[in-house]
Design a protein around this motif. Sequence first.
Motif, PDB file in Angstrom:
ATOM      1  N   ILE A  25       0.316  -1.201   0.066  1.00 37.94           N
ATOM      2  CA  ILE A  25      -0.045  -0.192   0.302  1.00 37.94           C
ATOM      3  C   ILE A  25       0.732   1.205  -0.163  1.00 37.94           C
ATOM      4  O   ILE A  25       0.595   2.348  -0.787  1.00 37.94           O
ATOM      5  CB  ILE A  25      -0.743   0.428   1.280  1.00 37.94           C
ATOM      6  CG1 ILE A  25      -1.962  -1.297   1.517  1.00 37.94           C
ATOM      7  CG2 ILE A  25      -1.891   1.029   1.024  1.00 37.94           C
ATOM      8  CD1 ILE A  25      -3.242  -1.294   2.257  1.00 37.94           C
ATOM      9  N   ALA A  26       2.176   0.878   0.788  1.00 38.18           N
ATOM     10  CA  ALA A  26       3.288   2.486   0.895  1.00 38.18           C
ATOM     11  C   ALA A  26       3.517   2.888  -0.261  1.00 38.18           C
ATOM     12  O   ALA A  26       3.891   3.652  -0.612  1.00 38.18           O
ATOM     13  CB  ALA A  26       4.216   2.786   1.753  1.00 38.18           C
ATOM     14  N   GLU A  27       3.994   1.285  -1.363  1.00 45.67           N
ATOM     15  CA  GLU A  27       4.918   1.708  -2.380  1.00 45.67           C
ATOM     16  C   GLU A  27       3.441   1.961  -3.595  1.00 45.67           C
ATOM     17  O   GLU A  27       3.867   3.014  -4.010  1.00 45.67           O
ATOM     18  CB  GLU A  27       5.017   0.506  -3.006  1.00 45.67           C
ATOM     19  CG  GLU A  27       6.572  -0.203  -1.936  1.00 45.67           C
ATOM     20  CD  GLU A  27       6.799  -1.580  -2.700  1.00 45.67           C
ATOM     21  OE1 GLU A  27       6.596  -1.656  -3.314  1.00 45.67           O
ATOM     22  OE2 GLU A  27       7.669  -1.522  -1.765  1.00 45.67           O
TER      23      GLU A  27
ATOM     24  N   ASP B 279     -13.309   8.143  10.409  1.00 49.35           N
ATOM     25  CA  ASP B 279     -13.657   8.175   9.802  1.00 49.35           C
ATOM     26  C   ASP B 279     -13.584   7.259   8.449  1.00 49.35           C
ATOM     27  O   ASP B 279     -13.742   5.790   8.407  1.00 49.35           O
ATOM     28  CB  ASP B 279     -15.331   8.779   9.373  1.00 49.35           C
ATOM     29  CG  ASP B 279     -16.257   9.416  10.343  1.00 49.35           C
ATOM     30  OD1 ASP B 279     -16.372   9.442  11.117  1.00 49.35           O
ATOM     31  OD2 ASP B 279     -17.137  10.473   9.992  1.00 49.35           O
ATOM     32  N   PHE B 280     -12.334   7.802   8.226  1.00 47.10           N
ATOM     33  CA  PHE B 280     -11.817   6.831   7.394  1.00 47.10           C
ATOM     34  C   PHE B 280     -11.521   6.042   7.340  1.00 47.10           C
ATOM     35  O   PHE B 280     -11.262   4.973   6.811  1.00 47.10           O
ATOM     36  CB  PHE B 280     -10.320   7.984   6.519  1.00 47.10           C
ATOM     37  CG  PHE B 280      -9.756   7.234   5.514  1.00 47.10           C
ATOM     38  CD1 PHE B 280     -10.976   7.314   3.577  1.00 47.10           C
ATOM     39  CD2 PHE B 280      -8.498   6.873   4.915  1.00 47.10           C
ATOM     40  CE1 PHE B 280     -10.404   6.581   3.047  1.00 47.10           C
ATOM     41  CE2 PHE B 280      -8.048   6.491   3.763  1.00 47.10           C
ATOM     42  CZ  PHE B 280      -8.620   6.225   2.973  1.00 47.10           C
ATOM     43  N   HIS B 281     -10.542   5.377   8.803  1.00 47.58           N
ATOM     44  CA  HIS B 281     -10.403   4.201   9.243  1.00 47.58           C
ATOM     45  C   HIS B 281     -11.639   3.377   9.258  1.00 47.58           C
ATOM     46  O   HIS B 281     -11.298   2.553   9.257  1.00 47.58           O
ATOM     47  CB  HIS B 281      -9.512   5.193  10.423  1.00 47.58           C
ATOM     48  CG  HIS B 281      -8.854   3.452  11.375  1.00 47.58           C
ATOM     49  ND1 HIS B 281      -9.612   2.633  12.136  1.00 47.58           N
ATOM     50  CD2 HIS B 281      -7.591   2.910  11.077  1.00 47.58           C
ATOM     51  CE1 HIS B 281      -8.801   1.690  12.580  1.00 47.58           C
ATOM     52  NE2 HIS B 281      -7.459   1.353  11.831  1.00 47.58           N
ATOM     53  N   ASP B 282     -12.285   4.220   9.749  1.00 47.51           N
ATOM     54  CA  ASP B 282     -13.248   3.362  10.021  1.00 47.51           C
ATOM     55  C   ASP B 282     -14.386   2.932   9.152  1.00 47.51           C
ATOM     56  O   ASP B 282     -14.614   1.083   9.367  1.00 47.51           O
ATOM     57  CB  ASP B 282     -14.590   4.075  10.881  1.00 47.51           C
ATOM     58  CG  ASP B 282     -13.639   4.101  12.810  1.00 47.51           C
ATOM     59  OD1 ASP B 282     -12.922   3.735  13.214  1.00 47.51           O
ATOM     60  OD2 ASP B 282     -14.529   4.657  13.137  1.00 47.51           O
TER      61      ASP B 282
ATOM     62  N   ALA C 136     -14.898  -0.628  -0.424  1.00 46.19           N
ATOM     63  CA  ALA C 136     -13.739  -1.120  -1.916  1.00 46.19           C
ATOM     64  C   ALA C 136     -13.812  -0.026  -3.073  1.00 46.19           C
ATOM     65  O   ALA C 136     -13.337  -0.615  -3.820  1.00 46.19           O
ATOM     66  CB  ALA C 136     -16.551  -1.178  -2.714  1.00 46.19           C
ATOM     67  N   ARG C 137     -14.366   1.089  -2.503  1.00 49.98           N
ATOM     68  CA  ARG C 137     -12.557   2.149  -3.544  1.00 49.98           C
ATOM     69  C   ARG C 137     -11.598   1.505  -3.237  1.00 49.98           C
ATOM     70  O   ARG C 137     -10.753   2.045  -4.179  1.00 49.98           O
ATOM     71  CB  ARG C 137     -13.830   3.734  -3.514  1.00 49.98           C
ATOM     72  CG  ARG C 137     -14.578   3.718  -4.572  1.00 49.98           C
ATOM     73  CD  ARG C 137     -15.166   4.475  -3.826  1.00 49.98           C
ATOM     74  NE  ARG C 137     -16.968   4.917  -4.462  1.00 49.98           N
ATOM     75  CZ  ARG C 137     -17.710   4.382  -4.649  1.00 49.98           C
ATOM     76  NH1 ARG C 137     -18.010   3.401  -3.840  1.00 49.98           N
ATOM     77  NH2 ARG C 137     -19.070   4.927  -5.281  1.00 49.98           N
ATOM     78  N   PHE C 138     -11.012   1.763  -2.109  1.00 50.71           N
ATOM     79  CA  PHE C 138      -9.869   1.817  -2.067  1.00 50.71           C
ATOM     80  C   PHE C 138      -9.307   0.171  -1.756  1.00 50.71           C
ATOM     81  O   PHE C 138      -8.038   0.039  -1.275  1.00 50.71           O
ATOM     82  CB  PHE C 138      -9.513   2.525  -0.322  1.00 50.71           C
ATOM     83  CG  PHE C 138      -9.535   4.235  -0.015  1.00 50.71           C
ATOM     84  CD1 PHE C 138      -8.926   4.805  -1.016  1.00 50.71           C
ATOM     85  CD2 PHE C 138     -10.744   4.398  -0.612  1.00 50.71           C
ATOM     86  CE1 PHE C 138      -9.114   6.209  -0.959  1.00 50.71           C
ATOM     87  CE2 PHE C 138     -11.215   6.088  -0.848  1.00 50.71           C
ATOM     88  CZ  PHE C 138      -9.725   6.274  -0.954  1.00 50.71           C
ATOM     89  N   ALA C 139      -9.786  -0.163  -2.192  1.00 50.32           N
ATOM     90  CA  ALA C 139      -9.654  -1.864  -2.235  1.00 50.32           C
ATOM     91  C   ALA C 139      -8.949  -2.240  -3.408  1.00 50.32           C
ATOM     92  O   ALA C 139      -8.255  -2.701  -4.304  1.00 50.32           O
ATOM     93  CB  ALA C 139     -10.263  -2.346  -2.277  1.00 50.32           C
ATOM     94  N   GLN C 140      -9.291  -0.605  -4.012  1.00 51.10           N
ATOM     95  CA  GLN C 140      -8.541  -0.175  -5.665  1.00 51.10           C
ATOM     96  C   GLN C 140      -7.247   0.455  -5.277  1.00 51.10           C
ATOM     97  O   GLN C 140      -6.817   0.703  -4.138  1.00 51.10           O
ATOM     98  CB  GLN C 140      -9.764  -0.498  -6.700  1.00 51.10           C
ATOM     99  CG  GLN C 140     -10.617  -0.705  -6.291  1.00 51.10           C
ATOM    100  CD  GLN C 140     -11.898  -0.252  -7.663  1.00 51.10           C
ATOM    101  OE1 GLN C 140     -11.892   0.368  -8.252  1.00 51.10           O
ATOM    102  NE2 GLN C 140     -13.482  -0.477  -6.976  1.00 51.10           N
ATOM    103  N   PRO C 141      -6.438   0.838  -6.388  1.00 51.76           N
ATOM    104  CA  PRO C 141      -5.335   1.027  -6.501  1.00 51.76           C
ATOM    105  C   PRO C 141      -5.834   2.231  -6.038  1.00 51.76           C
ATOM    106  O   PRO C 141      -6.588   3.419  -6.340  1.00 51.76           O
ATOM    107  CB  PRO C 141      -4.688   1.653  -7.907  1.00 51.76           C
ATOM    108  CG  PRO C 141      -5.206   0.167  -8.905  1.00 51.76           C
ATOM    109  CD  PRO C 141      -6.832   0.091  -8.040  1.00 51.76           C
TER     110      PRO C 141
ATOM    111  N   ILE D  80      -6.074   2.808   4.189  1.00 58.11           N
ATOM    112  CA  ILE D  80      -6.590   1.393   3.617  1.00 58.11           C
ATOM    113  C   ILE D  80      -5.811   0.140   3.500  1.00 58.11           C
ATOM    114  O   ILE D  80      -6.566  -0.872   2.987  1.00 58.11           O
ATOM    115  CB  ILE D  80      -5.784   2.077   2.399  1.00 58.11           C
ATOM    116  CG1 ILE D  80      -6.293   3.394   1.901  1.00 58.11           C
ATOM    117  CG2 ILE D  80      -5.720   1.855   1.101  1.00 58.11           C
ATOM    118  CD1 ILE D  80      -5.097   4.187   1.261  1.00 58.11           C
ATOM    119  N   ALA D  81      -5.320  -0.035   4.997  1.00 55.65           N
ATOM    120  CA  ALA D  81      -4.381  -1.599   4.697  1.00 55.65           C
ATOM    121  C   ALA D  81      -6.093  -2.172   5.319  1.00 55.65           C
ATOM    122  O   ALA D  81      -6.199  -3.675   4.872  1.00 55.65           O
ATOM    123  CB  ALA D  81      -4.039  -1.687   6.349  1.00 55.65           C
TER     124      ALA D  81
END
Length: 308
Positions: free
Chosen positions: A8-10, A103-106, A119-124, A143-144
């Motif tokens: 994810i970091a990369e 909220d972004f974390h939760d 669903a969106r952040f499982a994508q690039p 995002i992890a």
Amino acid sequence: MHSLQQLIAEELGVAVQPRINSFAAYIAAQYPGAARAVLFYGSCLRSEELEGQMLDFYLIVSDYEAAYGKSWLAKWNRRLPPNVFPFQHDGLVAKVAVLSEKDFHDLNRPGASAVSVWARFAQPARLVWVSDDIAARAASMAIAGAAPTLLNAALAHMAHVDSIIDLWELGFAMTYSAELRAERSDRPASVVQFDPDRYRAFGKAALLHTPILNELRADGSVHLLPDPEARALAERERWPALRRRGKMLTVARLAKAAFTYSGGIDYLAWKINRHAGTQIEIKPWQRKWPLVAALVLVPKLWVKGAVR
């Protein structure tokens, strides 16, 4: 094999076109003292086409009061996240979703009440502006949670998995069914097939964080824990509830956008025409009364199959 956090970091650090970084800095500048990170994602990230497109950003803020002051915008961002606003900069246009760091974390984790964020952040995605290293780490950690959440949901609905790619495609198909979407039915598979190597690598790393997984074999196949009761419970209760809630939230957010998003009804028509091949034209009365127009338009399009 790289860890999920390393991948994810990369990925977040991959360079983008300078105009995107400039746009992100402009967005952050509108929220001085509150902006923590700006993330770029979506179809324009995949295609690298910017002209004439609607770019997608998430703005992560420290909290809603810091972003808006004590106003109704802060209240509704908390009650019905995210708020979405239109932005223009350097000849480009975008929609910007606003979430707090909490909220972004939760909303990237299994306890989220809707699928839209994970669903969106499982994508690039790309981290195109950040306030400091602490904010960068917080965004990466949030995002992890996305990919393991999506893959674990898909695992709960499969008795046997032949490939990680199949698992991703099922997961995206499930999340698309849990929202009102204008995309065609082959959209979830096309997202994965755009970069299957990326999804194989992320899948192997993310599956190590899924409780249903028993074994990830060298050939890429997956062995599931023998727990049919838990999987049946997930299918019987969790996903029907998520689908119902997701579709209701879509309508509710459209209603909210009528007050927060200038030209929101035109964007809705553009989005549906682009993805569903329709020829919707917004009438003057619909621009005057966008809330009524959205509440009338969406059910009709749902019945016709333009959104699902």
